[in-house]
Scaffold this active site. Structure first.
Site, short mmCIF file in Angstrom:
data_model
loop_
_atom_site.label_atom_id
_atom_site.label_comp_id
_atom_site.label_asym_id
_atom_site.label_seq_id
_atom_site.Cartn_x
_atom_site.Cartn_y
_atom_site.Cartn_z
N GLU A 107 0.84 -1.21 0.00
CA GLU A 107 0.00 0.00 0.00
C GLU A 107 0.88 1.26 0.00
O GLU A 107 0.61 2.23 -0.71
CB GLU A 107 -0.94 -0.03 1.20
CG GLU A 107 -2.10 -1.01 0.96
CD GLU A 107 -2.95 -1.29 2.18
OE1 GLU A 107 -2.38 -1.54 3.25
OE2 GLU A 107 -4.19 -1.26 2.05
N GLU A 127 -3.77 -10.00 3.17
CA GLU A 127 -4.69 -9.72 4.27
C GLU A 127 -5.81 -10.74 4.41
O GLU A 127 -6.23 -11.06 5.52
CB GLU A 127 -5.30 -8.31 4.11
CG GLU A 127 -4.41 -7.17 4.54
CD GLU A 127 -3.45 -6.70 3.45
OE1 GLU A 127 -3.24 -7.43 2.47
OE2 GLU A 127 -2.91 -5.60 3.59
N1 3HC Z 1 3.67 -8.40 11.61
C1 3HC Z 1 4.26 -8.91 12.71
N2 3HC Z 1 5.19 -9.90 12.68
C2 3HC Z 1 5.48 -10.40 11.47
C3 3HC Z 1 4.89 -9.94 10.29
C4 3HC Z 1 3.95 -8.86 10.38
N3 3HC Z 1 3.36 -8.32 9.29
N4 3HC Z 1 5.39 -10.64 9.25
C5 3HC Z 1 6.27 -11.52 9.77
N5 3HC Z 1 6.32 -11.38 11.10
C6 3HC Z 1 7.20 -12.11 12.04
C7 3HC Z 1 6.91 -13.60 12.09
O1 3HC Z 1 5.91 -13.88 13.04
C8 3HC Z 1 8.27 -14.15 12.48
O2 3HC Z 1 8.42 -13.90 13.85
P1 3HC Z 1 9.26 -14.96 14.75
O3 3HC Z 1 10.63 -15.01 14.16
O4 3HC Z 1 9.18 -14.38 16.11
O5 3HC Z 1 8.51 -16.25 14.58
C9 3HC Z 1 9.25 -13.22 11.77
O6 3HC Z 1 8.53 -12.02 11.49
C10 3HC Z 1 9.79 -13.77 10.46
O7 3HC Z 1 8.69 -14.15 9.64
P2 3HC Z 1 8.72 -15.52 8.79
O8 3HC Z 1 9.25 -16.62 9.62
O9 3HC Z 1 7.38 -15.65 8.18
O10 3HC Z 1 9.84 -15.14 7.70
P3 3HC Z 1 9.95 -15.58 6.19
O11 3HC Z 1 11.23 -15.01 5.70
O12 3HC Z 1 9.69 -17.05 6.05
O13 3HC Z 1 8.74 -14.82 5.43
C11 3HC Z 1 7.33 -12.94 4.90
C12 3HC Z 1 8.75 -13.42 5.32
C13 3HC Z 1 7.03 -13.44 3.48
C14 3HC Z 1 7.34 -11.43 4.89
C15 3HC Z 1 6.28 -13.53 5.89
O14 3HC Z 1 6.69 -13.23 7.19
C16 3HC Z 1 4.89 -13.00 5.73
O15 3HC Z 1 4.18 -13.45 4.87
N6 3HC Z 1 4.50 -12.05 6.59
C17 3HC Z 1 3.14 -11.58 6.72
C18 3HC Z 1 2.78 -10.64 5.62
C19 3HC Z 1 1.38 -10.14 5.83
O16 3HC Z 1 0.46 -10.87 6.12
N7 3HC Z 1 1.22 -8.81 5.64
C20 3HC Z 1 -0.04 -8.16 5.81
C21 3HC Z 1 -0.17 -7.59 7.16
S1 3HC Z 1 -1.75 -6.86 7.43
C22 3HC Z 1 -1.64 -5.32 6.76
O17 3HC Z 1 -0.61 -4.94 6.25
C23 3HC Z 1 -2.89 -4.49 6.88
C24 3HC Z 1 -2.86 -3.30 6.01
O18 3HC Z 1 -3.62 -3.52 4.87
C25 3HC Z 1 -3.41 -2.11 6.74
#
Ligand code: 3HC
Length: 682
Positions: A107, A127
């Site tokens: 975004e 999301e």
């Molecule tokens: N918020 C908080 N913590 C997060 C996070 C996030 N968005 N994304 C990842 N983390 C944390 C994980 O819980 C993990 O924590 P830990 O080491 O304590 O277990 C750490 O970061 C590393 O994450 P991964 O093990 O998943 O790392 P990878 O390298 O395998 O993957 C990634 C990286 C592809 C970025 C994956 O973490 C991911 O898909 N993250 C979530 C992305 C997501 O869902 N984003 C949308 C959020 S909602 C939003 O943005 C709303 C908006 O529209 C207003």
């Protein structure tokens, strides 16, 4: 949290919030401060936003979503505030993406004027996987940039879009080869002074609204539709309203739990203190598989797809050829479904070697034995492998029921081996969960209770399609009887007879108890009638043809059940939906608590992850253990006791002691703390 520096005419905002640069409050404030500096510095002519570490920006901080709505909404500056500042900036803002630009991260890019990325980067709106929608104008801005059908696909699937695809849609302006920052600075110089108005997405009209009316039924889609129907401001207001509604709902709560549960489950640890963080995996380069049946060929395909060379071994040429054909067909199917290219398929087939001689496995790093479930056969194979394979080779067994300690050395498995296998699982695109050896392991042990109860329920008066419908309405992808037809009724009957033989017992249609436990011979009756499931066109359902996929409720099955109950003197009655759900789910959940109690899994989250991937348990329900925590452990425990009283000959209803202790805690114990109760005085 956002480091600011200058390189000539360009200000660089480097987001520094490990591990994934989520947009927590400090980061958002960092943007405001950086923008103020850049705006007030006449030397600065352009701004680059880049991520430090392994990724660009993974979106909003998901942990914030657990906060009360008022606090969440009033947390200033909001992402939209920052977005507006970026968009309105008179100096071009360029996002330089590596790793992932997801959710709020994307975004932010859409508020910026230009987007560059390295080839390996991914962008997307995941999301939906958290039960919410992109709520920092994502649903309003993406459809202004790309075709509305593309926007709908990206927003409603939650998939990660690879940089080359994103470039094709116009989400990215350029893919950068070489050093991302250096190339972005060059790019920044090339756009300084160019008009920014056409780069501000809020000014653009939505691309088209073709073909989308029929699929606009969920909030994401409704919101994207608003981008076409309403003004930007009105669309944004609706997006915010939907977001507030979704974020407070059960599904989003459960999906956020699921997100963290999957990550917690990856963090294995052994009683010795070895764990995922302190143990280095070995490097696996070559692999071998023994057994070219359904399991062996399926595993081979996963390994080949992940780029590992495979030597497939079978006992005779005919079986081997069949196995190779099966692998070829699965890969071809992948090409026709566009999951891989023709070239990739050819590479995979080139990496496959087939042999009828175990000696060809002498030099491989990892061997997976995938022959049928027969302990003596498996032991014989491992004895041979001990001589043939190099000392450092990892010997693995694919089994769903045989005790690993009788086979390979489960108890003695080294931390290094565990680390290697967990890492290997991730590399072949699987989610690996570490469990201790126990009869039937976690998945089959719990699911066995679920399946057994479903059968008892039939004996007591329900019909297969009724039970299946109730569990499918709950969210399971297929009810237990459709699953049984798919797997083949002969398979479970053979296993039962095999187990009975080991105890010198002969199972007949009249058998009602087996080793002191209530037993249902109903499947054996179907087996004797040749109703083996889909493959014979008849099982718990009938099918349009042998091998058919459409399960049609069959009146004949009513007679089979009626005769069975009459012969055995089992009384039939009306069974409520509540009872059907409770008996299938709570019996499995009670077993899950026993599994935690025995230390077979390290934490309840492991069980939930196993159920999503193993049985398609709906993630938006969080998994059986999370579902129990939300239902209330007191209620679950009371119902388990009730069924135990009514069905004293089923040991799966003996209440788990851990469940009892948790259910009597003065305050509900959060699922993440259940383990601590094991060692407390509760
Ligand atoms: N918020 C908080 N913590 C997060 C996070 C996030 N968005 N994304 C990842 N983390 C944390 C994980 O819980 C993990 O924590 P830990 O080491 O304590 O277990 C750490 O970061 C590393 O994450 P991964 O093990 O998943 O790392 P990878 O390298 O395998 O993957 C990634 C990286 C592809 C970025 C994956 O973490 C991911 O898909 N993250 C979530 C992305 C997501 O869902 N984003 C949308 C959020 S909602 C939003 O943005 C709303 C908006 O529209 C207003």
């Amino acid at each position: 949290m956002v480091d600011y520096r200058k390189e000539g005419l360009v200000a660089i905002f480097e987001v520094n919030n490990p591990p994934v640069n989520s947009l927590s409050k400090n980061v958002r404030q960092g943007f405001v401060d950086g923008l103020s500096k850049a705006t007030n510095d006449p030397e600065v002519k352009a701004v680059i936003i880049i991520g430090k570490g392994r990724t660009f920006i993974a979106g909003a901080n998901i942990k914030d979503f657990g906060k009360p709505m008022e606090e969440l909404m009033s947390s200033s500056p909001s992402l939209i505030d920052i977005g507006n500042m970026l968009e309105e900036s008179e100096k071009p803002i360029i996002c330089a993406i590596h790793g992932a630009g997801l959710g709020g991260g994307l975004e932010l890019c859409l508020f910026s004027h230009y987007r560059l990325a390295v080839k390996s980067a991914r962008v997307g709106f995941p999301e939906v996987n958290l039960g919410i929608l992109p709520a920092a104008a994502g649903t309003q801005r993406l459809p202004r940039l790309v075709d509305i059908t593309v926007a709908m696909d990206i927003i409603s699937s939650g998939r990660h879009v690879a940089a080359p695809e994103a470039l094709k849609y116009g989400i990215l302006d350029q893919i950068v080869e070489g050093d991302l920052l250096k190339e972005s600075i060059k790019f920044a110089h090339s756009v300084i002074g160019k008009p920014l108005e056409p780069r501000r997405l809020r000014n653009l009209a939505c691309k088209s609204i073709l073909y989308c009316i029929s699929v606009i039924h969920q909030f994401c889609l409704k919101s994207v539709r608003n981008a076409a129907d309403l003004s930007y401001e009105a669309g944004l207001m609706m997006e915010n309203t939907y977001f507030k509604y979704l974020i407070t709902g059960f599904q989003s709560f459960a999906l956020r739990y699921s997100f963290f549960a999957e990550r917690t489950a990856r963090k294995w640890q052994l009683p010795s203190g070895a764990n995922a963080a302190n143990t280095k995996p070995l490097n696996v380069q070559t692999t071998g598989i023994i057994g070219a049946g359904t399991m062996g060929t399926g595993i081979a395909v996963s390994l080949l797809r992940a780029g590992y060379p495979v030597i497939l071994v079978e006992q005779n040429q005919e079986f081997l050829d069949k196995g190779v054909d099966m692998i070829r067909n699965i890969l071809k199917d992948g090409v026709s479904r566009r999951l891989m290219t023709e070239d990739r398929m050819k590479q995979c087939l080139k990496a496959l070697k087939a042999s009828v001689d175990l000696k060809h496995l002498a030099n491989v790093d990892l061997v997976i034995e995938a022959v049928y479930e027969n302990i003596s056969l498996k032991q014989e194979i491992f004895k041979k492998l001990d001589y043939i394979c190099k000392p450092s080779a990892l010997l693995c067994s694919n089994t769903s029921s045989i005790d690993i300690d009788m086979n390979v050395y489960g108890k003695e498995t080294s931390a290094e081996t565990v680390a290697t296998i967990m890492d290997f699982g991730k590399k072949i695109g699987k989610v690996s969960i570490l469990v201790k050896s126990c009869h039937l392991f976690v998945a089959n042990r719990m699911h066995g209770c679920f399946q057994t109860e479903a059968k008892f329920i039939l004996e007591e008066g329900a019909l297969p399609d009724e039970v299946d419908r109730i569990l499918e309405d709950f969210g399971m992808p297929m009810g237990p009887f459709k699953v049984s037809d798919l797997a083949g009724i002969d398979i479970s009957c053979r296993i039962q007879h095999e187990v009975a033989k080991q105890h010198d017992i002969e199972l007949t249609l009249q058998t009602r108890f087996f080793r002191g436990e209530r037993y249902s011979s109903l499947s054996n009756r179907l087996y004797e009638l040749g109703r083996l499931g889909r493959k014979t066109g008849k099982g718990w359902y009938r099918y349009e043809k042998p091998g058919g996929k459409n399960a049609i409720p069959d009146n004949d099955i009513k007679d089979v059940i009626r005769i069975h109950c009459k012969e055995l003197g089992i009384e039939q009655r009306q069974i409520s939906t509540q009872e059907i759900l409770e008996r299938c789910l709570y019996s499995a959940i009670n077993e899950g608590f026993k599994i935690i109690e025995e230390g077979v899994v390290d934490k309840p989250e492991d069980i939930d992850v196993i159920w999503w991937y193993g049985f398609g348990f709906p993630r938006y329900m969080g998994g059986p253990m999370f579902y129990a925590s939300q239902t209330g452990l007191k209620k679950v425990y009371d119902r388990v006791c009730y069924y135990h009283k009514n069905f004293p000959y089923s040991s799966h209803w003996v209440p788990s002691d851990l469940l009892r202790r948790l259910s009597t805690a003065p305050n509900p114990v959060p699922i993440t703390q259940w383990k601590t109760v094991l060692h407390s005085k509760l």
